[in-house]
Design a protein around this motif. Structure first.
Motif, mmCIF file in Angstrom:
data_model
loop_
_atom_site.group_PDB
_atom_site.id
_atom_site.type_symbol
_atom_site.label_atom_id
_atom_site.label_comp_id
_atom_site.label_asym_id
_atom_site.label_seq_id
_atom_site.Cartn_x
_atom_site.Cartn_y
_atom_site.Cartn_z
ATOM 1 N N LEU A 320 0.806 -1.213 0.000
ATOM 2 C CA LEU A 320 0.000 0.000 0.000
ATOM 3 C C LEU A 320 0.845 1.272 0.000
ATOM 4 C CD1 LEU A 320 -3.119 0.213 0.098
ATOM 5 C CD2 LEU A 320 -2.924 0.605 2.559
ATOM 6 N N THR A 321 2.042 1.231 0.586
ATOM 7 C CA THR A 321 2.877 2.428 0.701
ATOM 8 C C THR A 321 4.044 2.431 -0.283
ATOM 9 O OG1 THR A 321 4.185 1.394 2.476
ATOM 10 C CG2 THR A 321 2.300 2.716 3.143
ATOM 11 N N ASN A 322 4.027 1.537 -1.262
ATOM 12 C CA ASN A 322 5.123 1.448 -2.234
ATOM 13 C C ASN A 322 4.845 2.395 -3.405
ATOM 14 O OD1 ASN A 322 7.318 0.775 -3.764
ATOM 15 N ND2 ASN A 322 6.751 -1.368 -4.074
ATOM 16 N N ASN A 323 4.943 3.700 -3.133
ATOM 17 C CA ASN A 323 4.645 4.692 -4.160
ATOM 18 C C ASN A 323 5.592 4.615 -5.349
ATOM 19 O OD1 ASN A 323 2.611 5.572 -2.516
ATOM 20 N ND2 ASN A 323 3.415 7.619 -2.205
ATOM 21 N N ALA A 324 6.805 4.115 -5.124
ATOM 22 C CA ALA A 324 7.779 4.043 -6.217
ATOM 23 C C ALA A 324 7.281 3.161 -7.352
ATOM 24 C CB ALA A 324 9.116 3.531 -5.697
ATOM 25 N N VAL A 325 6.405 2.204 -7.053
ATOM 26 C CA VAL A 325 5.827 1.338 -8.076
ATOM 27 C C VAL A 325 4.403 1.770 -8.415
ATOM 28 C CG1 VAL A 325 5.064 -1.019 -8.562
ATOM 29 C CG2 VAL A 325 7.286 -0.631 -7.500
ATOM 30 N N ILE A 326 3.638 2.172 -7.418
ATOM 31 C CA ILE A 326 2.240 2.534 -7.662
ATOM 32 C C ILE A 326 2.134 3.739 -8.590
ATOM 33 C CG2 ILE A 326 0.151 3.426 -6.564
ATOM 34 C CD1 ILE A 326 0.782 1.652 -4.157
ATOM 35 N N ILE A 327 2.982 4.734 -8.416
ATOM 36 C CA ILE A 327 2.898 5.937 -9.250
ATOM 37 C C ILE A 327 3.100 5.622 -10.728
ATOM 38 C CG2 ILE A 327 4.007 8.156 -9.765
ATOM 39 C CD1 ILE A 327 4.380 8.521 -6.731
ATOM 40 N N PRO A 328 4.166 4.888 -11.118
ATOM 41 C CA PRO A 328 4.280 4.553 -12.555
ATOM 42 C C PRO A 328 3.092 3.755 -13.071
ATOM 43 C CG PRO A 328 6.357 4.121 -11.434
ATOM 44 C CD PRO A 328 5.351 4.448 -10.373
ATOM 45 N N LYS A 329 2.531 2.875 -12.230
ATOM 46 C CA LYS A 329 1.382 2.101 -12.664
ATOM 47 C C LYS A 329 0.181 3.027 -12.939
ATOM 48 C CE LYS A 329 2.297 -2.363 -12.901
ATOM 49 N NZ LYS A 329 2.055 -3.336 -11.848
ATOM 50 N N LEU A 330 -0.096 3.958 -12.042
ATOM 51 C CA LEU A 330 -1.215 4.868 -12.259
ATOM 52 C C LEU A 330 -0.971 5.753 -13.480
ATOM 53 C CD1 LEU A 330 -2.119 6.016 -8.625
ATOM 54 C CD2 LEU A 330 -3.093 4.138 -9.947
ATOM 55 N N ARG A 331 0.259 6.178 -13.660
ATOM 56 C CA ARG A 331 0.561 7.020 -14.821
ATOM 57 C C ARG A 331 0.426 6.230 -16.122
ATOM 58 N NH1 ARG A 331 5.857 10.607 -13.729
ATOM 59 N NH2 ARG A 331 5.057 11.628 -15.609
ATOM 60 N N ALA A 332 0.573 4.916 -16.047
ATOM 61 C CA ALA A 332 0.396 4.061 -17.226
ATOM 62 C C ALA A 332 -1.067 3.751 -17.497
ATOM 63 C CB ALA A 332 1.178 2.763 -17.055
ATOM 64 N N GLY A 333 -1.973 4.191 -16.609
ATOM 65 C CA GLY A 333 -3.400 3.991 -16.836
ATOM 66 C C GLY A 333 -4.076 3.029 -15.887
ATOM 67 N N PHE A 334 -3.322 2.400 -14.960
ATOM 68 C CA PHE A 334 -3.961 1.555 -13.951
ATOM 69 C C PHE A 334 -4.827 2.429 -13.037
ATOM 70 C CE2 PHE A 334 -0.673 -1.262 -15.361
ATOM 71 C CZ PHE A 334 -1.056 -2.545 -15.021
ATOM 72 N N ARG A 335 -5.815 1.798 -12.401
ATOM 73 C CA ARG A 335 -6.686 2.486 -11.436
ATOM 74 C C ARG A 335 -6.757 1.654 -10.164
ATOM 75 N NH1 ARG A 335 -10.291 5.455 -14.714
ATOM 76 N NH2 ARG A 335 -9.191 6.015 -16.633
ATOM 77 N N PHE A 336 -6.948 2.327 -9.037
ATOM 78 C CA PHE A 336 -7.178 1.610 -7.787
ATOM 79 C C PHE A 336 -8.487 0.835 -7.872
ATOM 80 C CE2 PHE A 336 -4.509 4.997 -5.632
ATOM 81 C CZ PHE A 336 -3.461 4.137 -5.347
ATOM 82 N N GLN A 337 -8.438 -0.440 -7.487
ATOM 83 C CA GLN A 337 -9.629 -1.278 -7.488
ATOM 84 C C GLN A 337 -9.982 -1.795 -6.100
ATOM 85 O OE1 GLN A 337 -11.401 -3.513 -10.404
ATOM 86 N NE2 GLN A 337 -11.520 -1.361 -10.929
ATOM 87 N N GLY A 338 -9.037 -1.783 -5.181
ATOM 88 C CA GLY A 338 -9.336 -2.298 -3.854
ATOM 89 C C GLY A 338 -8.094 -2.407 -3.009
ATOM 90 N N VAL A 339 -8.295 -2.891 -1.791
ATOM 91 C CA VAL A 339 -7.226 -3.138 -0.828
ATOM 92 C C VAL A 339 -7.442 -4.521 -0.251
ATOM 93 C CG1 VAL A 339 -6.188 -2.417 1.357
ATOM 94 C CG2 VAL A 339 -6.986 -0.682 -0.263
ATOM 95 N N GLN A 340 -6.391 -5.313 -0.126
ATOM 96 C CA GLN A 340 -6.518 -6.646 0.447
ATOM 97 C C GLN A 340 -5.339 -6.928 1.364
ATOM 98 O OE1 GLN A 340 -6.388 -9.190 -3.099
ATOM 99 N NE2 GLN A 340 -4.318 -9.807 -2.563
ATOM 100 N N ILE A 341 -5.576 -7.819 2.322
ATOM 101 C CA ILE A 341 -4.520 -8.285 3.220
ATOM 102 C C ILE A 341 -4.157 -9.707 2.817
ATOM 103 C CG2 ILE A 341 -3.869 -8.764 5.611
ATOM 104 C CD1 ILE A 341 -5.971 -6.747 6.478
ATOM 105 N N ASP A 342 -2.874 -9.954 2.589
ATOM 106 C CA ASP A 342 -2.421 -11.303 2.263
ATOM 107 C C ASP A 342 -1.087 -11.570 2.941
ATOM 108 O OD1 ASP A 342 -0.422 -10.111 0.684
ATOM 109 O OD2 ASP A 342 -1.528 -10.387 -1.188
ATOM 110 N N GLY A 343 -0.402 -12.611 2.515
ATOM 111 C CA GLY A 343 0.853 -12.981 3.154
ATOM 112 C C GLY A 343 1.952 -11.952 3.025
#
Length: 371
Positions: A320-343
């Motif tokens: 959730l806090t890995n902006n270094a990867v999330i920002i390029p993904k959003l700029r490429a056109g990805f959108r937030f779809q949800g939040v989940q807890i996993d391993g």
């Protein structure tokens, strides 16, 4: 506060709460008229007092073309409640240039946290917020659609605590003490062995800066991953110990290696999620190769390959806090779809649609548009 020069003929200056409300009444239909918002009946209760608030008008020359309004939520939190710019002044970087001035004003006022909510597909606002240091804290459905909840910490220790909660970092030092959890010595990445590019790697595509992306057999990718995993990841994931894993999911898996000067610098693996969705399972760059824009240049190449396989959607999960990867993904056109807890911790679920009709559907579901 004196007038803020935002460049390009734009400026901002404090205005009264009454002037802000008058501007909203006069201009908000032009700014927000395309959004979908539930129409309540007229209120029967008086609104609570707003408390301490901050109001700025944004100007182009002498013309008021937008605003920002914030108010205190509690003794440590300020809420960025409302920002608007007339459509003809959007897309010019005005919001990105205004944002650091606002945050500095909140810091000077003694606040520790800054919160805001934005429609979950409104990347035009979410990306500047993440670049300024905000982190996603959740998604919630409300009468206006689906909101992304963002929080910025003006306190370094709290910021580290947010990384601990997401699983991006192990608890250590003052953050561990304040969270009331055992102090875990900061993990260190193992020295990366110098691996030559395997001979079975395809010739590859040029990513610039001496980097290339090569398709490889799945077995080759797994061999490389096994040798370099401890050199690439220091996140706080659950250790399954000696538990024997179940068979891998059925369906195709596509594997790439990233090279620099004919040595392995990282990898990417994707697989089928369902009949219309590809899943970007795993991407990593060794530390010496980070911060050079390789991931941003890699994304369109991988996405084009997945699109060519016939998939309409691409899914990925990130701390959730890995902006270094999330920002390029959003700029490429990805959108937030949800939040989940996993391993791995608390993960942001992202989705990209190659179909513009489905992308428009996502905007309607979030309340960003009516169509």
């Amino acid at each position: 506060m004196t007038d803020l020069d935002l460049g390009g003929g734009y400026s901002a200056r404090p205005i009264s709460l009454e002037a802000y409300r008058e501007a909203c009444a006069r201009l908000e239909d032009r700014i927000f008229g395309g959004n979908s918002l539930y129409a309540f009946d007229p209120a029967v209760r008086a609104a609570p007092p707003p408390g301490e608030s901050w109001n700025w008008g944004v100007y182009h020359g002498a013309e008021l073309i937008g605003w920002h309004h914030a108010h205190a939520l509690d003794g440590r939190t300020v809420y960025m409640a409302d920002t608007g710019l007339l459509p003809e002044h959007q897309g010019r970087g005005v919001y990105s240039r205004l944002l650091p001035h606002l945050l500095e004003a909140f810091r000077a006022a003694g606040f520790t946290l800054v919160q805001s909510h934005h429609r979950a597909t409104n990347n035009a606002v979410i990306v500047p917020k993440l670049r300024a240091g905000f982190h996603l804290q959740g998604l919630n459905a409300y009468e206006g659609g689906v909101n992304a909840a963002l929080t910025l910490s003006l306190d370094d220790t709290y910021r580290q605590a947010m990384h601990v909660r997401s699983g991006f970092r192990a608890p250590s030092g003052e953050a561990a003490r304040r969270l009331g959890v055992p102090d875990t010595p900061a993990s260190t990445l193992a020295d990366a062995p110098d691996l030559p590019l395997p001979p079975e790697a395809e010739s590859g595509l040029d990513l610039g800066g001496g980097y290339r992306l090569h398709r490889v057999p799945t077995a080759t990718y797994r061999e490389v991953y096994a040798q370099l995993e401890t050199s690439a990841y220091d996140t706080d994931s659950f250790d399954w110990g000696d538990r024997e894993p179940a068979p891998a999911p059925h369906g195709p898996l596509w594997s790439w290696l990233i090279s620099h000067e004919d040595r392995v610098a990282g990898w990417q693996a994707s697989r089928a999620w369902d009949t219309r969705t590809a899943y970007m399972v795993n991407t990593a760059l060794l530390p010496a190769h980070r911060g050079q824009g390789v991931y941003t240049r890699l994304l369109p190449v991988v996405l084009d390959a997945l699109r060519a396989e016939g998939y309409a959607l691409v899914r990925s999960h990130h701390h959730l806090t890995n902006n270094a990867v999330i920002i390029p993904k959003l700029r490429a056109g990805f959108r937030f779809q949800g939040v989940q807890i996993d391993g791995h911790g608390v993960m942001a679920v992202l989705l990209l649609s190659f179909d513009p009709a489905y992308a428009a559907y996502m905007d309607r579901r979030s309340g960003l548009t009516r169509l």
